[in-house]
Design an enzyme around this catalytic site. Structure first.
Site, PDB file in Angstrom:
ATOM      1  N   LYS A  25      70.327  51.773   6.759  1.00 31.95           N
ATOM      2  CA  LYS A  25      69.016  50.735   5.460  1.00 31.95           C
ATOM      3  C   LYS A  25      68.025  50.726   5.636  1.00 31.95           C
ATOM      4  CE  LYS A  25      70.094  45.862   6.012  1.00 31.95           C
ATOM      5  NZ  LYS A  25      69.162  45.593   6.389  1.00 31.95           N
ATOM      6  N   ARG A  30      62.165  51.756   4.245  1.00 34.69           N
ATOM      7  CA  ARG A  30      61.165  52.695   5.020  1.00 34.69           C
ATOM      8  C   ARG A  30      61.015  53.871   3.732  1.00 34.69           C
ATOM      9  NH1 ARG A  30      62.503  49.850   8.665  1.00 34.69           N
ATOM     10  NH2 ARG A  30      61.129  48.973  10.401  1.00 34.69           N
ATOM     11  N   SER A 185      60.632  44.875  18.584  1.00 33.73           N
ATOM     12  CA  SER A 185      61.342  46.059  18.127  1.00 33.73           C
ATOM     13  C   SER A 185      60.246  47.399  17.713  1.00 33.73           C
ATOM     14  CB  SER A 185      61.560  45.611  16.561  1.00 33.73           C
ATOM     15  OG  SER A 185      62.367  44.324  16.955  1.00 33.73           O
ATOM     16  N   ASP A 302      69.418  43.527  16.352  1.00 34.55           N
ATOM     17  CA  ASP A 302      70.309  43.553  15.234  1.00 34.55           C
ATOM     18  C   ASP A 302      71.883  44.195  15.919  1.00 34.55           C
ATOM     19  OD1 ASP A 302      68.791  43.364  13.366  1.00 34.55           O
ATOM     20  OD2 ASP A 302      68.490  45.181  12.029  1.00 34.55           O
ATOM     21  N   ARG A 333      70.336  32.805  13.537  1.00 37.16           N
ATOM     22  CA  ARG A 333      72.263  33.455  14.409  1.00 37.16           C
ATOM     23  C   ARG A 333      72.191  33.528  15.577  1.00 37.16           C
ATOM     24  NH1 ARG A 333      69.868  39.877  12.073  1.00 37.16           N
ATOM     25  NH2 ARG A 333      71.061  39.494  10.172  1.00 37.16           N
ATOM     26  N   LYS A 402      75.767  43.620   2.028  1.00 38.28           N
ATOM     27  CA  LYS A 402      74.002  44.062   2.030  1.00 38.28           C
ATOM     28  C   LYS A 402      73.325  45.576   3.158  1.00 38.28           C
ATOM     29  CE  LYS A 402      70.588  40.979   4.574  1.00 38.28           C
ATOM     30  NZ  LYS A 402      69.489  41.352   3.504  1.00 38.28           N
TER      31      LYS A 402
END
Length: 422
Positions: A25, A30, A185, A302, A333, A402
């Site tokens: 994803k 991108r 990240s 993630d 989360r 998703k």
């Protein structure tokens, strides 16, 4: 209508399976923005069927074929797709038109102010249609560039930086980003720059400055790799099963995706990865080790839910850092993990940005129902617990659409029983 899924695993836990994962994803979204910015000089192959990618592809296709009316704004609704919201904030600012960029109620609670203010500083015409700092955004483009160097925080979301970097080559004066503080990240920013490079866009990265000058895209093809984030759930199954070997075709040993770190992280849990002729395979053939070290997940947030759930299920009182950005994702989360881990007697304790598991009361009831909080990763991170719980119910199981629509079907291929209930 939302469905719940009852997930179970009957018989001996000797799992042997080959699973073909959907496209990444992160790479897809991108690639789609780059393709549109290049005016279709860039082609994209192996697009994901994840809902976020389908949504973004449909939006960009519509924008390419239908001009916006400057008198009344064109509504662009990303639904729950956070990446699309961030990337389109920059993309629409650079595009000719009048737009209202919006999403779900949860999306309206997810901050966008840092990116919106950075775009304003460049010269974008952006205002907040409802609450300051949050979607929906009113955007009138194209921006008239007033600034070619801006400062932006690096510790909130790498997607803000990626959104700016992708539009940078189309700006009259290019763009230099000065990253303030630690870059969260970082692999995702590196992914963006590497994909731009594949399309002829060069950059300079010196210290905390990234510069992309005005330049043209070159005709090229971006081939999307399968999703390493999706691979993490299969690593979880191997870690929790008595005996398992999973093969995943077409995953690259040297990947652009930061979540490929799952290979080395899973060695902690005794899972080793082997490169195969067409991808990778992995199995549990080592001892659990190094669980007394604090595991920093800031470069791969993630993966956090998957890894925390594995450690909890194995009864390991591990500590983690780098989870701060989890609170502004599809749900909070951290809170979601705390709520659901409590159902197997485990606490996740937060102390000054260090999160520690307390598994002293770990137990596996005969039946557990896991809430997903409209978060695809909650469903998939907890699903492997079906190896340890006789009847595991995953609420609102359709949330996996998703990022990994075929997750439940793929689980069946590995020997799990999945019964969907309305």
């Amino acid at each position: 209508m939302h469905k719940n899924a009852i997930v179970s695993f009957k018989g001996t836990q000797n799992i042997q399976a080959e699973i073909q994962l959907t496209g990444s994803k992160s790479e897809c979204n991108r690639a789609l923005i780059i393709k549109s910015l290049s005016k279709n000089l860039v082609k994209v192959e192996n697009l994901s069927n994840a809902a976020d990618t389908v949504t973004l592809n449909a939006i960009l296709s519509d924008l390419d074929t239908h001009e916006s009316d400057h008198d009344s704004p064109k509504t662009v609704d990303v639904g729950p797709a956070g990446t699309a919201m961030r990337f389109l904030s920059a993309y629409l600012s650079a595009k000719n038109g009048n737009f209202l960029l919006t999403g779900t109620e949860r999306m309206k609670q997810r901050p966008i102010g840092i990116l919106a203010e950075a775009l304003k500083e460049i010269g974008a015409n952006i205002s907040y249609a409802e609450k300051d700092g949050f979607p929906p955004l009113s955007i009138k483009g194209p921006l008239e560039q007033t600034n070619a160097q801006i400062k932006i925080k690096g510790d909130v979301s790498s997607q803000y930086l990626s959104a700016l970097l992708m539009v940078a080559p189309t700006l009259t004066n290019g763009l230099t980003l000065e990253i303030e503080g630690e870059l969260t990240s970082k692999p995702y920013v590196e992914m963006t720059l590497a994909m731009l490079a594949e399309c002829g866009i060069s950059h300079e990265w010196n210290g905390n400055l990234i510069t992309i000058v005005h330049q043209d895209f070159k005709p090229s093809t971006l081939i999307v790799e399968p999703d390493w984030s999706a691979a993490s759930y299969w690593y979880s199954i191997v870690a929790l099963a008595e005996n398992a070997k999973i093969s995943l075709p077409h995953l690259r040993d040297k990947s652009l995706q930061g979540d490929s770190q799952i290979k080395s992280i899973m060695e902690i849990f005794g899972v080793s990865t082997t490169k195969t002729s067409n991808g990778i395979s992995f199995e549990k053939n080592q001892e659990i080790k190094d669980t007394d070290k604090v595991l920093d997940l800031k470069t791969c947030p993630d993966l956090a839910q998957t890894i925390v759930v594995i450690a909890a299920a194995l009864g390991l009182n591990m500590a983690f850092t780098g989870l701060e950005t989890l609170k502004i994702k599809e749900t909070d989360r951290v809170a979601a993990l705390q709520n659901e881990l409590a159902k197997i007697g485990v606490k996740l304790i937060e102390d000054n940005l260090v999160y520690t598991l307390d598994c002293s009361n770990l137990n596996f009831p005969k039946k557990v129902s896991i809430a997903t909080y409209e978060d695809h990763r909650m469903a998939m991170a907890f699903a492997p617990l079906a190896l340890l719980i006789e009847e595991l119910e995953i609420e609102e199981c359709n949330v996996v659409e998703k990022s990994y629509p075929y997750f439940w079907e793929d689980l069946k291929k590995a020997g799990f029983e999945v019964v969907e209930q309305r």
